[in-house]
Write an enzyme that holds these catalytic residues in place. Structure first.
Site, PDB file in Angstrom:
ATOM      1  CE  LYS A  29      34.209  56.083   4.811  1.00 56.44           C
ATOM      2  NZ  LYS A  29      34.910  55.634   3.608  1.00 56.44           N
ATOM      3  NE  ARG A  99      32.060  58.225   1.591  1.00 54.46           N
ATOM      4  CZ  ARG A  99      31.797  59.091   2.562  1.00 54.46           C
ATOM      5  NH1 ARG A  99      30.548  59.434   2.839  1.00 54.46           N
ATOM      6  NH2 ARG A  99      32.778  59.592   3.287  1.00 54.46           N
ATOM      7  CG  MET A 110      37.657  50.292  -4.185  1.00 54.53           C
ATOM      8  SD  MET A 110      36.030  50.236  -4.936  1.00 54.53           S
ATOM      9  CE  MET A 110      35.217  51.569  -4.107  1.00 54.53           C
ATOM     10  NE  ARG A 366      38.014  59.048  10.136  1.00 55.34           N
ATOM     11  CZ  ARG A 366      38.515  58.724   8.962  1.00 55.34           C
ATOM     12  NH1 ARG A 366      38.272  57.555   8.443  1.00 55.34           N
ATOM     13  NH2 ARG A 366      39.270  59.554   8.290  1.00 55.34           N
ATOM     14  CG  HIS A 484      72.329  42.714  34.277  1.00 54.86           C
ATOM     15  ND1 HIS A 484      73.115  43.749  33.814  1.00 54.86           N
ATOM     16  CD2 HIS A 484      72.285  42.827  35.611  1.00 54.86           C
ATOM     17  CE1 HIS A 484      73.554  44.442  34.852  1.00 54.86           C
ATOM     18  NE2 HIS A 484      73.070  43.904  35.963  1.00 54.86           N
ATOM     19  CB  SER A 797      55.265  38.802  46.282  1.00 50.94           C
ATOM     20  OG  SER A 797      55.579  39.628  45.187  1.00 50.94           O
ATOM     21  CE1 TYR A 884      52.642  43.954  45.781  1.00 54.59           C
ATOM     22  CE2 TYR A 884      51.137  43.302  47.534  1.00 54.59           C
ATOM     23  CZ  TYR A 884      52.381  43.226  46.938  1.00 54.59           C
ATOM     24  OH  TYR A 884      53.354  42.427  47.459  1.00 54.59           O
TER      25      TYR A 884
HETATM   26  P1  ADP Z   1      37.998  57.550   3.190  1.00 51.58           P
HETATM   27  O1  ADP Z   1      37.499  56.355   3.895  1.00 51.58           O
HETATM   28  O2  ADP Z   1      39.318  57.337   2.540  1.00 51.58           O
HETATM   29  O3  ADP Z   1      37.946  58.771   4.038  1.00 51.58           O
HETATM   30  P2  ADP Z   1      35.606  58.496   1.884  1.00 51.58           P
HETATM   31  O4  ADP Z   1      34.590  57.490   1.521  1.00 51.58           O
HETATM   32  O5  ADP Z   1      35.345  59.258   3.097  1.00 51.58           O
HETATM   33  O6  ADP Z   1      37.022  57.792   1.930  1.00 51.58           O
HETATM   34  O7  ADP Z   1      35.719  59.453   0.628  1.00 51.58           O
HETATM   35  C1  ADP Z   1      36.809  60.201   0.233  1.00 51.58           C
HETATM   36  C2  ADP Z   1      36.397  61.638  -0.016  1.00 51.58           C
HETATM   37  O8  ADP Z   1      35.284  61.726  -0.893  1.00 51.58           O
HETATM   38  C3  ADP Z   1      35.993  62.326   1.238  1.00 51.58           C
HETATM   39  O9  ADP Z   1      36.595  63.587   1.280  1.00 51.58           O
HETATM   40  C4  ADP Z   1      34.515  62.450   1.168  1.00 51.58           C
HETATM   41  O10 ADP Z   1      34.068  63.558   1.823  1.00 51.58           O
HETATM   42  C5  ADP Z   1      34.274  62.533  -0.336  1.00 51.58           C
HETATM   43  N1  ADP Z   1      32.966  62.008  -0.699  1.00 51.58           N
HETATM   44  C6  ADP Z   1      32.519  60.765  -0.528  1.00 51.58           C
HETATM   45  N2  ADP Z   1      31.238  60.629  -0.908  1.00 51.58           N
HETATM   46  C7  ADP Z   1      30.842  61.853  -1.344  1.00 51.58           C
HETATM   47  C8  ADP Z   1      29.602  62.385  -1.849  1.00 51.58           C
HETATM   48  N3  ADP Z   1      28.519  61.605  -1.962  1.00 51.58           N
HETATM   49  N4  ADP Z   1      29.568  63.664  -2.193  1.00 51.58           N
HETATM   50  C9  ADP Z   1      30.662  64.442  -2.071  1.00 51.58           C
HETATM   51  N5  ADP Z   1      31.856  64.013  -1.590  1.00 51.58           N
HETATM   52  C10 ADP Z   1      31.945  62.726  -1.234  1.00 51.58           C
HETATM   53 MG    MG Z   2      36.581  59.800   4.676  1.00 48.74          MG
END
Ligand code: ADP
Ligand code: MG
Ligand code: MG
Length: 916
Positions: A29, A99, A110, A366, A484, A797, A884
């Site tokens: 991420k 995140r 988490m 991603r 078999h 073979s 092969y």
């Molecule tokens: P996951 O790995 O489960 O996708 P994310 O870290 O992407 O978790 O976050 C979950 C949701 O929160 C996502 O929809 C993401 O777009 C939203 N989100 C995360 N950070 C922000 C932010 N700074 N502002 C607004 N939305 C956020």
């Molecule tokens: Mg996400």
């Protein structure tokens, strides 16, 4: 002085310290947020705390490196500057999200916490700033719910018990509030109601968790950061890593990012999208969005999300407004980013975005997951547009995804809701559904009257083949992946599950008992042979498209990239035709004994039995003469079907007693034909009994003791070829001598072959008759003495079924009793009959090739065991320089793909090495 380690990487306002290729350090991420920032795509500013911090944290008794506090403070100051707000400031507060982000997306980590920084001190400022009281209380109630759940409860390891967690309790409060005020959706709650709800939430947190909800922004922030690192060693993360083989020391990164808000009213929204359709692969921007929503509202399904654009509306969403219609300007901006990202990553992306008061922000990108169909379509279309190279293209479809496309399968939707009866080994691919029958004869009879059946046996044997052919699927309680039933089923591409030990199959009582349940003849069951799952009832199936033009095109690309040849194991003209249809470049194994099983086998089998029970060479020669026309016409048909492509024909291999008749009627018939008594037939049959037939009188040993048997077969092969040549057709036989352990055996047989060749050439008046003579390498001694074997063999073979059996000393028909324990207790990483044991058996192969080619540099080398269709084993075969692989006709496309991927991996490794 050593440069201090950099623990925090900033991204914001068009510049980032990280890059997409820094996933190891920044997690997926974080690396992609940095990359998008550098691409000038609007991303809220933030910073990534590296995976090194996670590693440090666990190496130092859960403490952070000393310099982390200051580094985080400095990065946060930069974010504040870019966003022109201050974290914790009562007048102009900045809010952030926290995140987690491992290298590979990992369930069990988490969950994201949004709106960090809202406290009793900052709430009034936030309300003044936005002029939107309702929004602020909505954000606060979300913060309390997420934070108390993921930080205070889950990451802290509180075990509150099923249904007693803090999230559920808070949801009850919210439902009650909705109920009392008559609100239907969360968006119907007014500011005052949400404010009251927040007070109730805080009281509930104190009551359930025994701690106040933190009201200090720094405490909230560090609580969330700590929870991310803590969750790396949570139960679910650990077990996920075990299953996926992710090392514990990879660690996770943490991202802290300025909040943008999709919940500020009807000009705000949040959504998720794929740059192409992940289910079909269609090149259409595809996604879902919700107005006035935040974070995971779309995925969580609290309201029905709207479609992204007009083009991808379905019958279920036709009545809903798309983003394209509601906010055309924002949609155009998003569409431009979509194009930008695809062009940059050259692959389908899975993205998350938020719209705050009409301004678009990107929050994640991603590489998107996709079905087999979608993977194929995207790869082919990107190749056509020269968007990606051939080398990249062939890596875009996993062998298992290709397998999905080649077989009728159970409808995945129905499978989700079906009742699982038992699990066994996935021996034959695809899906099948049918009524339970217990004998081969019943399978044939029921099928003839139009029923679909699953043949259920304890185990199968050669006498069952007719029933196996007739059945829609095969299920056995015993046996391994090379039993078999498994071999036969895979050869036909038929759905089959073996070794399903939980089933008690009682053919006499015509019942299957599993746990406390009893199935009877005629009951419906369904098999997923690709996964090994047995379901109760009749599940719907979906049909693959055999002439899928995309598949044909994709496999051509694979052919252009691969070095390894791909042949098929095929025993009859019919199988040979299938093999060619799937792109086989020859036959790597034709088992001559197949003609004594199944349809039309009665006559040749009778003659073979005569030959087996012959006592004197004269008797045997006479029996051979009778058998000869059958063998010749059979081989001729296959040689003709392959039209000049090489066909490796193995001389008679199995222990003879397998063919000895058991019933009195059959024995009597033989006795009459041989002009001896029934008693004599019995005595001769008994004399053939062996205590260890797998290592008994079989293979070349038959040819040594009964030269006339080899002579008959060689003559059949060479005359079949000669006749075809005379008819103006092409034929390229390769005579393969099985179960050899010393070159002397080969030399012995070579004399017979030379003599027959001279006779055939003279008889047909041929100028030349091209064929090769080679051997199976399936006994360890043969591999060890490969330099000598190659003196008399023009090709090797590797028969890896037997080589594994004899290399390990594991009887392949009896591994069911212990292999599951070996895998469960990690004595072995995988069943060596499914994927080549590279360390041991692989070493025999490597050595065999090296020594063989030392004697005969041009020695042709292939593999004809079951491993020839296993992608990991195919990589190995490529790496050790085989010419092969040969596998069942239905696996040929998968082998073509795996061979191409092996070539690409090898080139990539070489490039990496050259760089270092
Ligand atoms: P996951 O790995 O489960 O996708 P994310 O870290 O992407 O978790 O976050 C979950 C949701 O929160 C996502 O929809 C993401 O777009 C939203 N989100 C995360 N950070 C922000 C932010 N700074 N502002 C607004 N939305 C956020
Ligand atoms: Mg996400
Ligand atoms: Mg999530």
């Amino acid at each position: 002085m050593a440069k201090a380690k950099k623990y925090v990487y900033f991204f914001g306002s068009g510049k980032a310290e990280g890059r997409a290729d820094m996933k190891e350090l920044l997690g997926g991420k974080g690396a992609n947020l940095a990359e998008m920032t550098n691409l000038k795509i609007p991303v809220p500013a933030g910073f990534t705390i590296t995976t090194d911090v996670c590693t440090y944290y666990y190496q130092h008794g859960r403490r952070y490196p000393a310099e982390l506090k200051a580094a985080v403070a400095a990065a946060l100051a930069k974010v504040e500057k870019v966003m022109a707000k201050k974290f914790g400031d009562p007048e102009n507060p900045l809010l952030v999200s926290c995140r987690s982000g491992a290298r590979a997306s990992m369930p069990g980590m988490m969950e994201t916490v949004l709106n960090i920084g809202l406290t009793t001190a900052t709430i009034p400022g936030m309300i003044r700033l936005t002029g939107n009281e309702r929004f602020v209380w909505d954000a606060y109630r979300r913060l309390i719910m997420m934070y108390s759940d993921v930080v205070m409860e889950k990451a802290a390891g509180l075990e509150l018990g099923e249904g007693k967690g803090i999230r559920v309790r808070l949801e009850h409060l919210m439902d009650a509030m909705k109920h009392d005020t008559g609100a239907k959706a969360d968006t119907d709650l007014a500011a005052g109601q949400l404010q009251r709800l927040c007070a109730q939430f805080r009281a509930k947190v104190q009551e359930v968790i025994g701690k106040p909800f933190p009201d200090d922004p720094q405490e909230q922030l560090w609580g969330a950061i700590g929870a991310v690192f803590q969750s790396w060693n949570g139960k679910r993360s650990i077990s996920y890593r075990r299953i996926e083989g992710i090392p514990d020391d990879w660690g996770t990164a943490t991202n802290v990012q300025a909040m943008v808000f999709g919940n500020m009213g009807d000009d705000s929204a949040t959504g998720v999208a794929f740059t192409r359709n992940p289910a079909t692969g269609e090149n259409k921007f595809f996604g879902e969005w919700l107005t006035n929503a935040q974070g995971e509202d779309v995925v969580a399904g609290i309201r029905t999300p709207n479609p992204l654009n007009i083009a991808t509306k379905s019958e279920h969403t036709a009545h809903l407004k798309s983003l394209e219609e509601v906010m055309p300007g924002v949609y155009q901006a998003l569409f431009a980013i979509r194009n930008n990202l695809e062009k940059h990553y050259r692959d389908m992306q899975d993205i998350e975005f938020t719209i705050e008061k009409g301004t678009l922000w990107m929050l994640q990108t991603r590489t998107g997951k996709r079905t087999g169909h979608a993977a194929l379509r995207m790869a082919v279309e990107m190749l056509r547009e020269r968007f990606i190279t051939k080398q990249v293209g062939v890596m875009r479809v996993a062998p298992a995804q290709l397998d999905e496309l080649l077989h009728r399968i159970l409808d995945p939707k129905a499978e989700k809701n079906a009742k699982v009866l038992a699990k066994g080994l996935p021996a034959g691919p695809g899906g099948a559904t049918g009524k339970v029958v217990f004998t081969a004869a019943e399978a044939v009879a029921w099928t003839e009257r139009g029923e679909k059946v699953i043949l259920c046996r304890k185990e199968t044997n050669p006498e069952d083949v007719e029933g196996m052919r007739a059945a829609a699927g095969i299920l056995t309680a015993l046996g391994g992946m090379t039993s078999h039933a498994a071999l036969v089923a895979r050869g036909w591409g038929k759905c089959c599950i073996v070794g399903c030990g939980a089933l008690k199959i009682d053919a006499a009582a015509k019942t299957i008992t599993v746990a406390d349940q009893t199935l009877r003849e005629g009951d419906w069951i369904s098999l997923n042979g690709s996964k090994g799952v047995v379901y109760q009832g009749q599940l719907p199936t979906v049909e693959p498209d055999p002439k899928n033009p995309m598949l044909v095109e994709f496999l051509k690309t694979c052919d252009a990239v691969r070095r390894l040849g791909v042949r098929a194991n095929a025993d009859s003209p019919k199988d040979a035709a299938v093999a060619r249809k799937f792109g086989a470049e020859g036959i790597g194994l034709l088992r001559t004994e197949h003609m004594f099983y199944g349809e039309g086998a009665d006559e040749p089998l009778f003659k073979l039995r005569k030959m087996i029970l012959s006592k004197t060479p004269e008797e045997r020669r006479a029996a051979c003469d009778e058998l000869y026309p059958h063998v010749k016409s059979d081989i001729k048909g296959t040689l003709a079907a392959m039209d000049g492509l090489p066909v490796t024909i193995r001389l008679l291999d199995p222990p003879l007693h397998e063919f000895v008749p058991q019933g009195e009627a059959k024995q009597k018939e033989l006795a009459d034909s041989l002009g001896i008594s029934l008693d004599d037939v019995r005595k001769r049959a008994e004399a053939l009994h062996e205590s260890n037939p797998m290592m008994g009188h079989r293979g070349v040993r038959l040819g040594i003791t009964y030269p006339e048997v080899s002579e008959m077969q060689v003559r059949a092969i060479l005359e079949a070829a000669a006749e075809l040549l005379k008819e103006g057709k092409k034929a390229l036989p390769e005579i393969m001598i099985p179960v050899t352990c010393t070159v002397a055996e080969l030399q012995n047989q070579a004399e017979i072959i030379a003599k027959v060749k001279a006779e055939v050439v003279a008889k047909f008046g041929l100028k030349r008759l091209d064929f090769l003579v080679g051997t199976m390498i399936e006994i360890p001694r043969a591999a060890l003495t490969a330099n000598k074997m190659a003196e008399a063999a023009e090709f090797f073979s590797f028969g890896t079924n037997d080589l594994t059996q004899m290399g390990f000393g594991f009887s392949r028909d009896d591994i069911g009793a212990f292999m599951p324990d070996y895998i469960a207790k990690k004595i072995l990483a995988a069943d060596p009959f499914q994927t080549i044991d590279q360390e041991g058996v692989g070493e025999l192969i490597r050595m065999g090739i090296e020594r063989g080619r030392a004697t005969r540099p041009k020695l042709k080398v292939g593999i004809c065991g079951e491993h020839g269709g296993d992608p990991a084993s195919i990589h190995f075969c490529h790496n050790v320089g085989m010419n092969y692989v040969s596998c069942s006709p239905f696996r040929v496309p998968i082998a073509r793909l795996a061979a191409a991927q092996a070539a690409v991996s090898e080139a990539a490794k070489a490039k990496k090495k050259a760089k270092k």
